[in-house]
Design an enzyme around this catalytic site. Structure first.
Site, mmCIF file in Angstrom:
data_model
loop_
_atom_site.group_PDB
_atom_site.id
_atom_site.type_symbol
_atom_site.label_atom_id
_atom_site.label_comp_id
_atom_site.label_asym_id
_atom_site.label_seq_id
_atom_site.Cartn_x
_atom_site.Cartn_y
_atom_site.Cartn_z
ATOM 1 N N ASN A 84 41.103 34.515 46.353
ATOM 2 C CA ASN A 84 41.049 35.867 45.768
ATOM 3 C C ASN A 84 40.079 35.962 44.589
ATOM 4 O OD1 ASN A 84 43.170 37.188 47.381
ATOM 5 N ND2 ASN A 84 44.466 35.628 46.434
ATOM 6 N N SER A 109 38.933 36.169 31.718
ATOM 7 C CA SER A 109 40.222 36.041 31.021
ATOM 8 C C SER A 109 40.164 35.073 29.853
ATOM 9 C CB SER A 109 41.265 35.529 32.022
ATOM 10 O OG SER A 109 42.448 35.125 31.351
ATOM 11 N N TYR A 145 43.939 29.076 37.236
ATOM 12 C CA TYR A 145 43.513 30.483 37.151
ATOM 13 C C TYR A 145 42.333 30.600 36.177
ATOM 14 C CZ TYR A 145 43.755 35.172 35.073
ATOM 15 O OH TYR A 145 43.445 36.405 34.550
ATOM 16 N N LYS A 149 38.343 31.849 36.619
ATOM 17 C CA LYS A 149 37.646 32.860 35.809
ATOM 18 C C LYS A 149 36.343 32.286 35.245
ATOM 19 C CE LYS A 149 40.279 36.242 36.568
ATOM 20 N NZ LYS A 149 39.773 37.454 37.229
HETATM 21 N N1 LIG Z 1 46.315 42.332 32.493
HETATM 22 C C1 LIG Z 1 45.785 41.458 31.627
HETATM 23 O O1 LIG Z 1 46.223 41.367 30.474
HETATM 24 C C2 LIG Z 1 44.608 40.611 32.030
HETATM 25 C C3 LIG Z 1 43.946 40.760 33.247
HETATM 26 N N2 LIG Z 1 42.847 40.000 33.533
HETATM 27 C C4 LIG Z 1 42.136 40.160 34.791
HETATM 28 O O2 LIG Z 1 41.952 41.526 35.078
HETATM 29 C C5 LIG Z 1 42.045 41.758 36.470
HETATM 30 C C6 LIG Z 1 43.106 42.814 36.730
HETATM 31 O O3 LIG Z 1 44.334 42.318 36.251
HETATM 32 P P1 LIG Z 1 45.669 43.184 36.317
HETATM 33 O O4 LIG Z 1 45.305 44.617 36.502
HETATM 34 O O5 LIG Z 1 46.498 42.781 35.165
HETATM 35 O O6 LIG Z 1 46.322 42.593 37.628
HETATM 36 P P2 LIG Z 1 47.191 43.374 38.705
HETATM 37 O O7 LIG Z 1 47.861 42.337 39.548
HETATM 38 O O8 LIG Z 1 48.013 44.408 38.057
HETATM 39 O O9 LIG Z 1 46.048 44.071 39.565
HETATM 40 C C7 LIG Z 1 45.198 43.349 40.408
HETATM 41 C C8 LIG Z 1 44.896 44.251 41.597
HETATM 42 O O10 LIG Z 1 43.980 43.551 42.433
HETATM 43 C C9 LIG Z 1 44.407 43.675 43.773
HETATM 44 N N3 LIG Z 1 43.937 42.491 44.490
HETATM 45 C C10 LIG Z 1 44.291 41.201 44.276
HETATM 46 N N4 LIG Z 1 43.677 40.415 45.147
HETATM 47 C C11 LIG Z 1 42.919 41.216 45.923
HETATM 48 C C12 LIG Z 1 42.051 40.965 47.012
HETATM 49 N N5 LIG Z 1 41.868 39.739 47.500
HETATM 50 N N6 LIG Z 1 41.419 42.018 47.583
HETATM 51 C C13 LIG Z 1 41.624 43.287 47.124
HETATM 52 N N7 LIG Z 1 42.442 43.576 46.097
HETATM 53 C C14 LIG Z 1 43.073 42.540 45.513
HETATM 54 C C15 LIG Z 1 45.918 43.774 43.734
HETATM 55 O O11 LIG Z 1 46.426 44.439 44.886
HETATM 56 C C16 LIG Z 1 46.144 44.542 42.439
HETATM 57 O O12 LIG Z 1 46.243 45.930 42.664
HETATM 58 C C17 LIG Z 1 42.367 40.423 37.121
HETATM 59 O O13 LIG Z 1 41.177 39.853 37.625
HETATM 60 C C18 LIG Z 1 42.905 39.588 35.977
HETATM 61 O O14 LIG Z 1 42.666 38.210 36.177
HETATM 62 C C19 LIG Z 1 42.363 39.081 32.657
HETATM 63 C C20 LIG Z 1 42.991 38.861 31.467
HETATM 64 C C21 LIG Z 1 44.148 39.600 31.049
HETATM 65 O O1 LIG Z 2 44.593 36.446 32.084
HETATM 66 C C1 LIG Z 2 45.702 36.847 31.796
HETATM 67 O O2 LIG Z 2 46.131 36.718 30.512
HETATM 68 C C2 LIG Z 2 47.235 37.473 30.003
HETATM 69 C C3 LIG Z 2 47.717 36.755 28.752
HETATM 70 O O3 LIG Z 2 48.131 35.461 29.110
HETATM 71 P P1 LIG Z 2 49.562 34.863 28.673
HETATM 72 O O4 LIG Z 2 49.624 33.499 29.316
HETATM 73 O O5 LIG Z 2 49.546 34.792 27.169
HETATM 74 O O6 LIG Z 2 50.614 35.836 29.178
HETATM 75 C C4 LIG Z 2 48.331 37.583 31.062
HETATM 76 O O7 LIG Z 2 49.394 38.381 30.567
HETATM 77 C C5 LIG Z 2 47.716 38.211 32.318
HETATM 78 O O8 LIG Z 2 48.676 38.338 33.337
HETATM 79 C C6 LIG Z 2 46.633 37.309 32.827
HETATM 80 O O9 LIG Z 2 45.951 37.933 33.918
#
Ligand SMILES: NC(=O)C1=CN([C@@H]2O[C@H](COP(=O)(O)OP(=O)(O)OC[C@H]3O[C@@H](n4cnc5c(N)ncnc54)[C@H](O)[C@@H]3O)[C@@H](O)[C@H]2O)C=CC1
Ligand SMILES: O=C1O[C@H](COP(=O)(O)O)[C@@H](O)[C@H](O)[C@H]1O
Length: 255
Positions: A84, A109, A145, A149
């Site tokens: 993914n 990330s 993970y 990234k």
């Molecule tokens: N939420 C956070 O605090 C952080 C998020 N990120 C990065 O930001 C991005 C978004 O994260 P979130 O919105 O929190 O995650 P999330 O899980 O809420 O959203 C990810 C979305 O991507 C879709 N997805 C996953 N694999 C897929 C694939 N192979 N093909 C098509 N769609 C796919 C899922 O269906 C989901 O809707 C991720 O890449 C994550 O690693 C990075 C650091 C922190």
């Molecule tokens: O990359 C990400 O980081 C946040 C923060 O990490 P944590 O280990 O302190 O929770 C995480 O909440 C998020 O799911 C992840 O995609």
């Protein structure tokens, strides 16, 4: 602001923060393997980001890609992040080159550099500590993970150098809605509010750059990530600060 923007992972938390903040400012094409949870007026493609053809088709007439899709779990297993996150991200960069899209913004990330904390915590989570990562440091991933990234950032470097793609890698901290993570110093140091998140991605769409790694956090007193590069290159102007909330996530009274 008449760009057409492809948003992968649109159904997720970051995608929803972006759309809440700047959904009216661009012409969006949303992409996710999950169908929309609610009825939407946006154009929406349900497909997997590892599907070369679907990703290429989704890029028709697109100016910028915000690539968020992936497995966001710090504990995600290798087979999932390999497919993914790494393969999916390569597919996106490759399709951008093939279809003539010249800009990709990649959701990286904090976990790409998580092991810089190992010998410095908990002090570096606190206001008095002036240690800063600024995006020029080598990756020190805290898990597989985070390795995925760092790989996405490196792929971006390659596609920039080899094919001239503009790439911004945003090392997102911890996005939460309404208030910083509760009772969690690390999360408060790297909090990213919804409005700062939307604004930062808006700057990634609008600013001029070649290849950048920036930190995606609010202007938290506790921060150990420098915001200088995001401010200087992108014009990022964060408005939020986790210090304005108690450790329990309640807004502090005006002092
Ligand atoms: N939420 C956070 O605090 C952080 C998020 N990120 C990065 O930001 C991005 C978004 O994260 P979130 O919105 O929190 O995650 P999330 O899980 O809420 O959203 C990810 C979305 O991507 C879709 N997805 C996953 N694999 C897929 C694939 N192979 N093909 C098509 N769609 C796919 C899922 O269906 C989901 O809707 C991720 O890449 C994550 O690693 C990075 C650091 C922190
Ligand atoms: O990359 C990400 O980081 C946040 C923060 O990490 P944590 O280990 O302190 O929770 C995480 O909440 C998020 O799911 C992840 O995609």
């Amino acid at each position: 602001m008449d760009e057409r923007v492809l948003l992968t992972g649109a159904e997720g938390r970051v995608g929803q923060a972006v759309l809440e903040g700047i959904g009216d400012a661009y012409e969006w094409r949303l992409f996710d393997r999950d169908p929309p949870a609610e009825e939407t007026d946006y154009e929406f493609i349900v497909a997997d980001v590892t599907d070369d053809e679907a990703v290429r088709d989704a890029m028709a007439d697109v100016d910028v890609v915000l690539h968020l899709a992936g497995d966001p779990r710090p504990e995600a297993p290798w087979d999932s992040v390999l497919t993914n996150n790494i393969d999916g991200t390569r597919t996106v960069y490759e399709a951008a080159v093939e279809t003539g899209v010249d800009r990709v913004v990649f959701a990286s990330s904090n976990h790409a550099v998580g092991h810089y904390e190992t010998e410095r915590k908990p002090d570096l989570y606190r206001k008095h500590d002036d240690y800063r990562l600024d995006g020029t440091e080598l990756p020190r991933p805290s898990n597989l993970y985070g390795v995925s990234k760092a790989a996405g950032e490196t792929l971006g470097r390659y596609y920039h150098d080899e094919h001239g793609l503009s790439v911004a890698c945003v090392r997102i901290g911890n996005l939460t809605k309404g208030h910083p993570p509760i009772d969690y110093e690390r999360g408060q140091a790297m909090w990213l509010s919804y409005r700062d998140c939307a604004h930062l991605f808006e700057r990634c769409i609008e600013a001029e750059y070649g290849y950048e790694i920036v930190y995606g956090i609010s202007d938290n007193d506790r921060k150990y990530y420098s915001l200088e590069r995001a401010k200087d290159v992108l014009g990022y102007e964060p408005q939020d600060n986790s210090a304005e909330f108690t450790i329990e996530g309640e807004p502090k009274e005006d002092e």
